[in-house]
Design a protein around this motif. Sequence first.
Motif, short mmCIF file in Angstrom:
data_model
loop_
_atom_site.label_atom_id
_atom_site.label_comp_id
_atom_site.label_asym_id
_atom_site.label_seq_id
_atom_site.Cartn_x
_atom_site.Cartn_y
_atom_site.Cartn_z
N HIS A 8 7.74 -22.20 24.03
CA HIS A 8 6.51 -21.62 24.53
C HIS A 8 5.39 -22.31 23.78
O HIS A 8 5.64 -22.95 22.77
CB HIS A 8 6.52 -20.12 24.20
N SER A 63 -1.63 -22.65 25.24
CA SER A 63 -2.63 -21.73 25.80
C SER A 63 -4.02 -22.35 25.76
O SER A 63 -4.32 -23.15 24.87
CB SER A 63 -2.64 -20.41 25.03
N SER A 72 -2.18 -15.76 29.77
CA SER A 72 -2.98 -16.94 29.45
C SER A 72 -3.02 -17.89 30.65
O SER A 72 -2.05 -18.00 31.40
CB SER A 72 -2.39 -17.65 28.23
N GLU A 89 -3.27 -15.47 20.90
CA GLU A 89 -3.08 -14.29 21.74
C GLU A 89 -3.14 -12.98 20.95
O GLU A 89 -2.96 -12.96 19.72
CB GLU A 89 -1.73 -14.37 22.47
N LYS A 133 1.21 -20.17 37.60
CA LYS A 133 1.66 -20.47 36.23
C LYS A 133 3.09 -20.97 36.17
O LYS A 133 3.53 -21.47 35.15
CB LYS A 133 1.59 -19.19 35.36
N ARG A 176 5.48 -18.88 36.13
CA ARG A 176 5.95 -17.96 35.08
C ARG A 176 7.20 -17.24 35.56
O ARG A 176 7.25 -16.78 36.70
CB ARG A 176 4.83 -16.95 34.79
N ASN A 229 -2.55 -20.90 31.71
CA ASN A 229 -1.91 -22.21 31.56
C ASN A 229 -0.56 -22.15 32.25
O ASN A 229 -0.03 -21.07 32.50
CB ASN A 229 -1.69 -22.53 30.07
#
Length: 329
Positions: free
Chosen positions: A236, A155, A147, A183, A61, A63, A149
């Motif tokens: 985001h 998402s 999620s 979400e 991701k 992330r 993505n």
Amino acid sequence: MTDSDLMTDSGRVVRPDADGLRRAVEILRADSVVAFPTETVYGLGANAFSPRAVGEIYRLKNRPGWNPLIVHVATVEAARELAAEWPEHADALAGRFWPGPLTLVVRRAAHLAGVGADNDTIAIRVPAHDVALRLLAASGLPLAAPSANRSESISPTTAEHVIRSLPDVPLVLDGGPCAWGIESTVLDLTTGVPTLLRPGALALRALRDATGAIALRDAETEDGASRPSPGMSKRHYAPRATVILTPDVADVDQSGLRLPVGILTYEGSGSPGTEVLSANPREYAADLYAALHRLDDAGVATILVQEPPRTEDWLAVRDRLSRAAAPAG
Ligand code: AMP
Ligand code: MG
């Protein structure tokens, strides 16, 4: 992506039948990741207590490591085993809303490692999706799943969205489009009064029936007025196009904007480049990410978004829109 592109991915996008689930479990047990449908959005799941598997989520991701993950379990009992203490509010909320799009943050059981962030809490939910529940049961693992993505982008609410955002994902269980399309609501139960950490699918009025007062963070107010705090409006859920929120799309002078311009609204009628979503906040939320994907696909460079009403019912939608509109970097 065309149908033929999807065909070449057909080896990795699989039906959630016995064979698909068997393949998914094999991958999860080997400390890798599997994308699966939930009622909110598609999740990228991994064994929550394998550092290697969780590391794979962050890598795929891209992330940031400070952003913790939600752990998905099949039952309330399994959730309690991950918690050091199970507050009364947790009992009431789980009894009423699980399986469902509500995530509870509680003190983490001392023997467990943190799931992606160093604190002593854990975020848990029981998803209301048959495929997610069958995957949890078949694997016997608690699944950490953000999620599915790339970090910061829109998402996924379909299997195709997942493959497009994460072309290297090992497997996607295809359960069709997600029912809620936004979400889960995240509620912190480690504070005296439960605190809303993220507005989401479940509306506050429903939660208050079970808990009484709920505290909102920062500049959020009861009627859901804007939250100018920069940390909170971090970018985001963002499409490739520049997103501009405006009180009236019809009034915007388009001359300075990057072309072509697309419009996202909940009033009037559609035309090419204009997405008209429902004026009902739940229905709007269900189609929001798919609409942003469609506008990106149409090649628009700027998306003008008609601001939804500043009422509590629109809290989650306005949260996602303001983050989608936050500047990059
Ligand atoms: P995502 O997985 O992208 O849907 O996001 C997970 C959400 O849950 C984020 O808003 C996190 O900040 C929140 N979250 C996850 N774990 C925790 C935790 N232990 N404490 C507070 N918030 C959490
Ligand atoms: Mg996410």
